[in-house]
Enzyme design. Structure first.
Site, PDB file in Angstrom:
ATOM      1  N   LYS A   9       0.838  -1.202   0.000  1.00 43.66           N
ATOM      2  CA  LYS A   9       0.000   0.000   0.000  1.00 43.66           C
ATOM      3  C   LYS A   9       0.877   1.259   0.000  1.00 43.66           C
ATOM      4  CE  LYS A   9      -3.821  -2.304   2.384  1.00 43.66           C
ATOM      5  NZ  LYS A   9      -4.826  -2.176   3.472  1.00 43.66           N
ATOM      6  N   TYR A  49     -12.324  -2.608  -3.400  1.00 39.37           N
ATOM      7  CA  TYR A  49     -12.814  -2.683  -2.022  1.00 39.37           C
ATOM      8  C   TYR A  49     -14.346  -2.694  -1.954  1.00 39.37           C
ATOM      9  CZ  TYR A  49      -8.196  -2.150   0.153  1.00 39.37           C
ATOM     10  OH  TYR A  49      -6.923  -2.365   0.603  1.00 39.37           O
ATOM     11  N   ARG A  85      -1.075 -14.763   3.643  1.00 39.07           N
ATOM     12  CA  ARG A  85      -1.809 -14.066   4.705  1.00 39.07           C
ATOM     13  C   ARG A  85      -1.178 -14.311   6.072  1.00 39.07           C
ATOM     14  NH1 ARG A  85      -6.508 -11.338   3.714  1.00 39.07           N
ATOM     15  NH2 ARG A  85      -7.415 -11.905   5.712  1.00 39.07           N
ATOM     16  N   ARG A 102       3.031  -7.066   8.758  1.00 41.32           N
ATOM     17  CA  ARG A 102       2.338  -5.993   9.493  1.00 41.32           C
ATOM     18  C   ARG A 102       2.879  -5.860  10.917  1.00 41.32           C
ATOM     19  NH1 ARG A 102      -3.313  -8.092   7.076  1.00 41.32           N
ATOM     20  NH2 ARG A 102      -3.571  -6.633   5.331  1.00 41.32           N
ATOM     21  N   ASN A 112      -1.879  -0.312   6.988  1.00 39.49           N
ATOM     22  CA  ASN A 112      -1.360  -1.620   7.409  1.00 39.49           C
ATOM     23  C   ASN A 112      -0.460  -2.271   6.358  1.00 39.49           C
ATOM     24  OD1 ASN A 112      -3.348  -2.323   5.636  1.00 39.49           O
ATOM     25  ND2 ASN A 112      -4.382  -3.774   6.984  1.00 39.49           N
ATOM     26  N   HIS A 115      -1.863  -5.505   1.310  1.00 44.94           N
ATOM     27  CA  HIS A 115      -3.150  -6.184   1.114  1.00 44.94           C
ATOM     28  C   HIS A 115      -2.875  -7.538   0.471  1.00 44.94           C
ATOM     29  CE1 HIS A 115      -7.262  -7.019  -0.170  1.00 44.94           C
ATOM     30  NE2 HIS A 115      -6.707  -7.459  -1.289  1.00 44.94           N
ATOM     31  N   GLU A 126      -9.421 -10.117  -7.895  1.00 42.59           N
ATOM     32  CA  GLU A 126      -8.475  -9.010  -7.723  1.00 42.59           C
ATOM     33  C   GLU A 126      -7.369  -9.043  -8.792  1.00 42.59           C
ATOM     34  OE1 GLU A 126      -7.412  -9.390  -3.571  1.00 42.59           O
ATOM     35  OE2 GLU A 126      -9.399  -8.739  -2.932  1.00 42.59           O
TER      36      GLU A 126
HETATM   37  P1  CMP Z   1      -7.103  -4.849   3.583  1.00 40.52           P
HETATM   38  O1  CMP Z   1      -6.611  -6.222   3.830  1.00 40.52           O
HETATM   39  O2  CMP Z   1      -6.518  -4.080   2.481  1.00 40.52           O
HETATM   40  O3  CMP Z   1      -8.686  -4.922   3.367  1.00 40.52           O
HETATM   41  C1  CMP Z   1      -9.585  -3.967   3.834  1.00 40.52           C
HETATM   42  C2  CMP Z   1      -8.901  -2.870   4.566  1.00 40.52           C
HETATM   43  O4  CMP Z   1      -9.747  -2.050   5.335  1.00 40.52           O
HETATM   44  C3  CMP Z   1      -7.952  -3.461   5.585  1.00 40.52           C
HETATM   45  O5  CMP Z   1      -6.871  -4.018   4.934  1.00 40.52           O
HETATM   46  C4  CMP Z   1      -7.658  -2.272   6.477  1.00 40.52           C
HETATM   47  O6  CMP Z   1      -6.541  -1.532   6.045  1.00 40.52           O
HETATM   48  C5  CMP Z   1      -8.908  -1.425   6.280  1.00 40.52           C
HETATM   49  N1  CMP Z   1      -9.637  -1.292   7.540  1.00 40.52           N
HETATM   50  C6  CMP Z   1     -10.189  -2.258   8.263  1.00 40.52           C
HETATM   51  N2  CMP Z   1     -10.782  -1.734   9.368  1.00 40.52           N
HETATM   52  C7  CMP Z   1     -10.574  -0.384   9.303  1.00 40.52           C
HETATM   53  C8  CMP Z   1     -10.920   0.695  10.133  1.00 40.52           C
HETATM   54  N3  CMP Z   1     -11.611   0.494  11.270  1.00 40.52           N
HETATM   55  N4  CMP Z   1     -10.539   1.928   9.771  1.00 40.52           N
HETATM   56  C9  CMP Z   1      -9.858   2.125   8.608  1.00 40.52           C
HETATM   57  N5  CMP Z   1      -9.496   1.118   7.787  1.00 40.52           N
HETATM   58  C10 CMP Z   1      -9.842  -0.116   8.132  1.00 40.52           C
END
Ligand code: CMP
Length: 143
Positions: A9, A49, A85, A102, A112, A115, A126
């Site tokens: 990211k 998303y 994962r 992470r 984080n 993805h 995806e």
């Molecule tokens: P990702 O695995 O990219 O898939 C969905 C993303 O939503 C997840 O990683 C997080 O980065 C994001 N996410 C999940 N919960 C929250 C939250 N409470 N606030 C902001 N981002 C979030």
């Protein structure tokens, strides 16, 4: 051969950990079959998303993922979806074990670092959103 979609990211790209993340998957034994540094158009981010559309953080999530370049990748190998994962660690870096991506590089759930597809159906969807068939490499047996 199982394939997955992984994406460093904008926070990971800006913090210069792309190389280290790629190295972890290479050393594990997975094969890189596609990769590109790109800025995600807003519509593509919303499609990627889509399952989070009704979540309160959806706008923030799309703003963040479109805020700078990402490094999109396709990796292949046995059980790559689940293993990648595990290597990434839990979604919220505050709970992610040391030694995971992470756990080692992230601090907050919004930023984080990486993805990764969570199922074979997500991986197929995806990969199709981010890559054209001709952008994916085919490996022949080395002689
Ligand atoms: P990702 O695995 O990219 O898939 C969905 C993303 O939503 C997840 O990683 C997080 O980065 C994001 N996410 C999940 N919960 C929250 C939250 N409470 N606030 C902001 N981002 C979030």
């Amino acid at each position: 051969m199982e394939k997955t979609f992984l994406m460093v990211k904008p926070d990971g790209v800006q913090r210069n950990v792309v190389g280290e993340i790629v190295a972890r998957f290479e050393k594990k034994g997975f094969q890189l079959v596609g990769a590109k540094l790109m800025s995600i158009p807003r519509e593509l981010a919303e499609e990627h998303y889509g399952e989070h559309k009704e979540r309160p953080f959806f706008g923030e999530l799309v703003d963040f993922i479109t805020s700078g370049p990402v490094f999109a990748m396709v990796w292949q190998g046995e059980n790559v979806i689940a293993t990648a994962r595990q290597m990434m660690g839990t979604t919220n870096p505050k709970d992610a074990a040391p030694g995971t991506i992470r756990g080692d590089f992230g601090l907050t759930v919004g930023k984080n670092i990486i993805h990764g597809s969570d199922s074979p159906a997500s991986a197929e969807r995806e990969i199709g959103i981010f890559f054209k068939e001709e952008e994916l490499a085919e490996y022949t047996k080395l002689i």
